[in-house]
Design a protein around this motif. Structure first.
Motif, PDB file in Angstrom:
ATOM      1  N   MET A   1      -4.667  24.804   5.323  1.00  0.00           N
ATOM      2  CA  MET A   1      -5.845  25.292   4.639  1.00  0.00           C
ATOM      3  C   MET A   1      -5.427  25.861   3.279  1.00  0.00           C
ATOM      4  SD  MET A   1      -8.322  28.379   5.747  1.00  0.00           S
ATOM      5  CE  MET A   1      -9.887  27.734   6.194  1.00  0.00           C
ATOM      6  N   SER A   2      -6.078  25.447   2.240  1.00  0.00           N
ATOM      7  CA  SER A   2      -5.770  25.913   0.887  1.00  0.00           C
ATOM      8  C   SER A   2      -6.561  27.164   0.546  1.00  0.00           C
ATOM      9  CB  SER A   2      -6.100  24.821  -0.128  1.00  0.00           C
ATOM     10  OG  SER A   2      -5.286  23.713   0.078  1.00  0.00           O
ATOM     11  N   ARG A   3      -5.979  27.966  -0.342  1.00  0.00           N
ATOM     12  CA  ARG A   3      -6.656  29.150  -0.873  1.00  0.00           C
ATOM     13  C   ARG A   3      -6.629  29.049  -2.394  1.00  0.00           C
ATOM     14  NH1 ARG A   3      -3.865  34.272   1.306  1.00  0.00           N
ATOM     15  NH2 ARG A   3      -2.124  33.208   0.367  1.00  0.00           N
ATOM     16  N   PHE A   4      -7.633  29.660  -3.039  1.00  0.00           N
ATOM     17  CA  PHE A   4      -7.799  29.537  -4.477  1.00  0.00           C
ATOM     18  C   PHE A   4      -8.018  30.908  -5.101  1.00  0.00           C
ATOM     19  CE2 PHE A   4      -9.501  25.894  -2.264  1.00  0.00           C
ATOM     20  CZ  PHE A   4      -8.937  24.824  -2.937  1.00  0.00           C
ATOM     21  N   ARG A   5      -7.490  31.085  -6.328  1.00  0.00           N
ATOM     22  CA  ARG A   5      -7.779  32.287  -7.105  1.00  0.00           C
ATOM     23  C   ARG A   5      -7.560  31.973  -8.584  1.00  0.00           C
ATOM     24  NH1 ARG A   5      -2.928  36.631  -5.997  1.00  0.00           N
ATOM     25  NH2 ARG A   5      -1.224  35.383  -6.812  1.00  0.00           N
ATOM     26  N   PHE A   6      -8.241  32.746  -9.425  1.00  0.00           N
ATOM     27  CA  PHE A   6      -8.094  32.596 -10.862  1.00  0.00           C
ATOM     28  C   PHE A   6      -7.247  33.737 -11.387  1.00  0.00           C
ATOM     29  CE2 PHE A   6     -11.753  29.916 -10.199  1.00  0.00           C
ATOM     30  CZ  PHE A   6     -11.474  28.853 -11.047  1.00  0.00           C
ATOM     31  N   ILE A   7      -6.440  33.420 -12.398  1.00  0.00           N
ATOM     32  CA  ILE A   7      -5.557  34.402 -13.010  1.00  0.00           C
ATOM     33  C   ILE A   7      -5.793  34.389 -14.511  1.00  0.00           C
ATOM     34  CG2 ILE A   7      -3.159  35.024 -13.437  1.00  0.00           C
ATOM     35  CD1 ILE A   7      -2.502  33.697 -10.775  1.00  0.00           C
ATOM     36  N   THR A   8      -5.985  35.579 -15.085  1.00  0.00           N
ATOM     37  CA  THR A   8      -6.119  35.731 -16.530  1.00  0.00           C
ATOM     38  C   THR A   8      -4.836  36.387 -17.031  1.00  0.00           C
ATOM     39  OG1 THR A   8      -7.073  37.942 -16.496  1.00  0.00           O
ATOM     40  CG2 THR A   8      -8.616  36.115 -16.240  1.00  0.00           C
ATOM     41  N   PRO A   9      -4.645  36.487 -18.326  1.00  0.00           N
ATOM     42  CA  PRO A   9      -3.434  37.152 -18.834  1.00  0.00           C
ATOM     43  C   PRO A   9      -3.310  38.611 -18.383  1.00  0.00           C
ATOM     44  CG  PRO A   9      -4.426  35.853 -20.569  1.00  0.00           C
ATOM     45  CD  PRO A   9      -5.381  35.830 -19.413  1.00  0.00           C
ATOM     46  N   HIS A  10      -4.433  39.254 -18.008  1.00  0.00           N
ATOM     47  CA  HIS A  10      -4.392  40.676 -17.670  1.00  0.00           C
ATOM     48  C   HIS A  10      -4.838  41.008 -16.253  1.00  0.00           C
ATOM     49  CE1 HIS A  10      -3.574  41.445 -21.852  1.00  0.00           C
ATOM     50  NE2 HIS A  10      -4.618  40.692 -22.169  1.00  0.00           N
ATOM     51  N   ARG A  11      -5.411  40.028 -15.538  1.00  0.00           N
ATOM     52  CA  ARG A  11      -5.927  40.307 -14.203  1.00  0.00           C
ATOM     53  C   ARG A  11      -5.675  39.139 -13.261  1.00  0.00           C
ATOM     54  NH1 ARG A  11     -11.787  43.079 -14.656  1.00  0.00           N
ATOM     55  NH2 ARG A  11     -10.959  45.090 -14.103  1.00  0.00           N
ATOM     56  N   THR A  12      -5.651  39.464 -11.976  1.00  0.00           N
ATOM     57  CA  THR A  12      -5.483  38.455 -10.935  1.00  0.00           C
ATOM     58  C   THR A  12      -6.614  38.606  -9.932  1.00  0.00           C
ATOM     59  OG1 THR A  12      -3.091  38.538 -11.191  1.00  0.00           O
ATOM     60  CG2 THR A  12      -3.930  37.589  -9.157  1.00  0.00           C
ATOM     61  N   GLY A  13      -7.257  37.493  -9.625  1.00  0.00           N
ATOM     62  CA  GLY A  13      -8.373  37.522  -8.682  1.00  0.00           C
ATOM     63  C   GLY A  13      -7.908  37.512  -7.235  1.00  0.00           C
ATOM     64  N   LYS A  14      -8.839  37.742  -6.340  1.00  0.00           N
ATOM     65  CA  LYS A  14      -8.564  37.704  -4.908  1.00  0.00           C
ATOM     66  C   LYS A  14      -8.443  36.253  -4.460  1.00  0.00           C
ATOM     67  CE  LYS A  14     -11.349  39.904  -2.317  1.00  0.00           C
ATOM     68  NZ  LYS A  14     -12.502  40.524  -1.692  1.00  0.00           N
ATOM     69  N   TRP A  15      -7.808  36.035  -3.321  1.00  0.00           N
ATOM     70  CA  TRP A  15      -7.726  34.706  -2.728  1.00  0.00           C
ATOM     71  C   TRP A  15      -9.033  34.399  -2.016  1.00  0.00           C
ATOM     72  CZ3 TRP A  15      -4.111  31.391  -3.982  1.00  0.00           C
ATOM     73  CH2 TRP A  15      -2.860  31.846  -4.375  1.00  0.00           C
ATOM     74  N   TYR A  16      -9.527  33.164  -2.189  1.00  0.00           N
ATOM     75  CA  TYR A  16     -10.746  32.707  -1.525  1.00  0.00           C
ATOM     76  C   TYR A  16     -10.460  31.408  -0.799  1.00  0.00           C
ATOM     77  CZ  TYR A  16     -13.172  36.213  -4.235  1.00  0.00           C
ATOM     78  OH  TYR A  16     -13.570  37.398  -4.783  1.00  0.00           O
ATOM     79  N   THR A  17     -11.196  31.155   0.268  1.00  0.00           N
ATOM     80  CA  THR A  17     -10.953  29.977   1.100  1.00  0.00           C
ATOM     81  C   THR A  17     -11.493  28.689   0.480  1.00  0.00           C
ATOM     82  OG1 THR A  17     -12.962  30.465   2.347  1.00  0.00           O
ATOM     83  CG2 THR A  17     -10.868  31.267   3.249  1.00  0.00           C
ATOM     84  N   THR A  18     -12.450  28.810  -0.444  1.00  0.00           N
ATOM     85  CA  THR A  18     -12.990  27.622  -1.102  1.00  0.00           C
ATOM     86  C   THR A  18     -12.985  27.820  -2.612  1.00  0.00           C
ATOM     87  OG1 THR A  18     -15.291  28.373  -1.102  1.00  0.00           O
ATOM     88  CG2 THR A  18     -14.535  27.143   0.855  1.00  0.00           C
ATOM     89  N   LEU A  19     -12.907  26.715  -3.324  1.00  0.00           N
ATOM     90  CA  LEU A  19     -12.942  26.760  -4.783  1.00  0.00           C
ATOM     91  C   LEU A  19     -14.294  27.276  -5.267  1.00  0.00           C
ATOM     92  CD1 LEU A  19     -11.634  26.202  -7.497  1.00  0.00           C
ATOM     93  CD2 LEU A  19     -12.386  23.818  -7.278  1.00  0.00           C
ATOM     94  N   ASP A  20     -15.361  26.937  -4.571  1.00  0.00           N
ATOM     95  CA  ASP A  20     -16.698  27.415  -4.954  1.00  0.00           C
ATOM     96  C   ASP A  20     -16.777  28.938  -4.949  1.00  0.00           C
ATOM     97  OD1 ASP A  20     -17.695  24.859  -5.342  1.00  0.00           O
ATOM     98  OD2 ASP A  20     -18.461  24.697  -3.297  1.00  0.00           O
ATOM     99  N   LEU A  21     -16.220  29.556  -3.934  1.00  0.00           N
ATOM    100  CA  LEU A  21     -16.224  31.023  -3.861  1.00  0.00           C
ATOM    101  C   LEU A  21     -15.379  31.624  -4.976  1.00  0.00           C
ATOM    102  CD1 LEU A  21     -15.943  31.886  -0.061  1.00  0.00           C
ATOM    103  CD2 LEU A  21     -17.784  32.479  -1.623  1.00  0.00           C
TER     104      LEU A  21
END
Length: 54
Positions: A1-21
């Motif tokens: 199962m894959s997990r997704f999160r977005f990362i900016t130069p200053h912040r890191t997002g939480k892990w989510y189970t779907t890309l939509d979330l």
């Protein structure tokens, strides 16, 4: 199962189970926004998507 999160130069997002979330909550960390007309995610410059397997 894959997990997704977005990362900016200053912040890191939480892990989510779907890309939509992950896309839906990306605006909370300033990674981008979801265009309501087209339904597409628009990432801000410097934002990257991280995918974790298993």
């Amino acid at each position: 199962m894959s997990r997704f999160r977005f990362i900016t130069p200053h912040r890191t997002g939480k892990w989510y189970t779907t890309l939509d979330l992950a896309q839906r909550f990306a605006s909370k960390i300033g990674a981008g926004f979801l265009d309501l007309r087209s339904g597409r995610f628009v990432a801000y410059p410097g934002t990257r998507l991280e995918v974790s397997c298993c």
